[in-house]
Scaffold this active site. Sequence first.
Site, PDB file in Angstrom:
ATOM      1  CE1 TYR A  96       3.236  10.484   4.318  1.00 36.52           C
ATOM      2  CE2 TYR A  96       3.991   8.548   5.522  1.00 36.52           C
ATOM      3  CZ  TYR A  96       3.553   9.139   4.343  1.00 36.52           C
ATOM      4  OH  TYR A  96       3.428   8.388   3.201  1.00 36.52           O
TER       5      TYR A  96
ATOM      6  CD  GLN B 163       1.126   3.919  11.021  1.00 36.60           C
ATOM      7  OE1 GLN B 163       0.709   3.955   9.861  1.00 36.60           O
ATOM      8  NE2 GLN B 163       2.397   3.693  11.304  1.00 36.60           N
TER       9      GLN B 163
HETATM   10  C1  LIG Z   1       1.172  -0.880   0.216  1.00 34.88           C
HETATM   11  C2  LIG Z   1       1.963  -0.363   1.391  1.00 34.88           C
HETATM   12  C3  LIG Z   1       1.419   0.610   2.214  1.00 34.88           C
HETATM   13  C4  LIG Z   1       2.111   1.058   3.343  1.00 34.88           C
HETATM   14  N1  LIG Z   1       1.513   1.944   4.198  1.00 34.88           N
HETATM   15  C5  LIG Z   1       2.094   2.231   5.383  1.00 34.88           C
HETATM   16  C6  LIG Z   1       1.396   2.938   6.395  1.00 34.88           C
HETATM   17  O1  LIG Z   1       0.201   3.268   6.259  1.00 34.88           O
HETATM   18  N2  LIG Z   1       2.055   3.237   7.543  1.00 34.88           N
HETATM   19  C7  LIG Z   1       3.355   2.834   7.760  1.00 34.88           C
HETATM   20  O2  LIG Z   1       3.924   3.135   8.821  1.00 34.88           O
HETATM   21  N3  LIG Z   1       4.021   2.115   6.834  1.00 34.88           N
HETATM   22  C8  LIG Z   1       3.416   1.780   5.682  1.00 34.88           C
HETATM   23  N4  LIG Z   1       4.057   0.960   4.784  1.00 34.88           N
HETATM   24  C9  LIG Z   1       5.336   0.365   5.159  1.00 34.88           C
HETATM   25  C10 LIG Z   1       5.122  -1.041   5.766  1.00 34.88           C
HETATM   26  O3  LIG Z   1       4.368  -0.982   6.966  1.00 34.88           O
HETATM   27  C11 LIG Z   1       6.459  -1.733   6.072  1.00 34.88           C
HETATM   28  O4  LIG Z   1       7.136  -0.995   7.046  1.00 34.88           O
HETATM   29  C12 LIG Z   1       7.338  -1.853   4.823  1.00 34.88           C
HETATM   30  O5  LIG Z   1       6.596  -2.333   3.725  1.00 34.88           O
HETATM   31  C13 LIG Z   1       8.529  -2.753   5.072  1.00 34.88           C
HETATM   32  O6  LIG Z   1       8.119  -4.024   5.535  1.00 34.88           O
HETATM   33  P1  LIG Z   1       7.957  -5.310   4.530  1.00 34.88           P
HETATM   34  O7  LIG Z   1       9.304  -5.508   3.862  1.00 34.88           O
HETATM   35  O8  LIG Z   1       7.580  -6.446   5.445  1.00 34.88           O
HETATM   36  O9  LIG Z   1       6.887  -4.972   3.543  1.00 34.88           O
HETATM   37  C14 LIG Z   1       3.400   0.540   3.632  1.00 34.88           C
HETATM   38  C15 LIG Z   1       3.964  -0.404   2.762  1.00 34.88           C
HETATM   39  C16 LIG Z   1       3.259  -0.875   1.688  1.00 34.88           C
HETATM   40  C17 LIG Z   1       3.875  -1.952   0.817  1.00 34.88           C
END
Ligand SMILES: Cc1cc2nc3c(=O)[nH]c(=O)nc-3n(C[C@H](O)[C@H](O)[C@H](O)COP(=O)(O)O)c2cc1C
Length: 359
Positions: free
Chosen positions: A186, A104
């Site tokens: 962002y 990404q």
């Molecule tokens: C520790 C952490 C870091 C994240 N960093 C990013 C990131 O770098 N880029 C992004 O698009 N989303 C980021 N997210 C969002 C996740 O990619 C994801 O969309 C979000 O956690 C929801 O999905 P989940 O319920 O499966 O965790 C982050 C989430 C977490 C928990």
Amino acid sequence: MAMSSSPCLFSPIKLRELTISNRVFMSPMCQYSAVDGLANDWHLVHLGTRAVGGAGLVMTEASAVSPEGRISLGDTGIWNEAQADAWQHVTQFIKNHGSVAAIQIAHAGRKAATDLPWRGGRPLSDAQDGWQPVAPSAIAFDDGYRVPEVLSVAELARIESAFAEAAARAARAGFDVVEIHMAHGYLLHEFLSPLSNRRTDAYGGSLEGRMRFPVAVARAVRAAWPEHLPLFVRISATDWVPGAWDLPDAIRLARELKAVGVDLVDCSSGGSSASAKVPAAPGYQVPFAATLRSEAGLATGAVGLITSARQAEDILAQSQADAILIGRELLRNPYWPLTAARELGAAIDWPPQYLRAKI
Ligand SMILES: Cc1cc2nc3c(=O)[nH]c(=O)nc-3n(C[C@H](O)[C@H](O)[C@H](O)COP(=O)(O)O)c2cc1C
């Protein structure tokens, strides 16, 4: 209980000339653990373990296209050759274990220059090596954040080139998928949302004006990225703020992205307003993936509180999305795809080293 028909979650997906062996994709997750933007042993183990765990695609965290585009000083980057070399070690490992390596690429805009989350995540002061964030308009994200410097048209051209150069470098580093980060408040989302974009030039105002820069970035990345490999874009389908960026705008954007050669839209939401009320619940963002898939006619990824094999399978079986991105559940259990395959009765290759654990 095992199912007799072959599950969608473990069927391959072909995008351009790339075949991904199953539809469990690791969602991008910042680790805040890099120095000078360089991936290190933490990133190798963190990402490599999910490849060993059976994810069809493993995506890196948001990796900055320029130093000032970092959320924190611990972000990974892809703005120089040393970073590309460091990533090469990681991409090789992911690919050796049958998964697809995705990166990404991102610019944090007005949300740049914050501390590590486990140190509070607040904006960095000058004494803490903070820097001046940039954005479409001089509107701070929230209390305590610096008022960003407004980007000139010449600076926009430089950032567009930085995204394109990052994509070319990513190809050299061995990635097979690039995802442009256009979500979560962002830089590129800041252009899209009227909450953060009050420009009066060609890059603001109407929806068309606000989409101009993000779409130009997608076009430039597409031109720099190998023709035979797919390009993803993560968007926020809504700001969750009445009257701001919303699903009808996201449909228009997805159509524009498709027209410039984007292959999959990864459907997230929010991040542009600190006071937004997000109705987070299991699968709450899936309807965005379903709507964008049918209204814009391109592949979509569903993400957000998808935690069980059955839930993921149903989303695909109901044609709501083409792939499932899993975030936190993969942090809790790196081997989630192997156990999900067992639950759904799908055949999936186990790492030979672990075969004695397969039941
Ligand atoms: C520790 C952490 C870091 C994240 N960093 C990013 C990131 O770098 N880029 C992004 O698009 N989303 C980021 N997210 C969002 C996740 O990619 C994801 O969309 C979000 O956690 C929801 O999905 P989940 O319920 O499966 O965790 C982050 C989430 C977490 C928990």
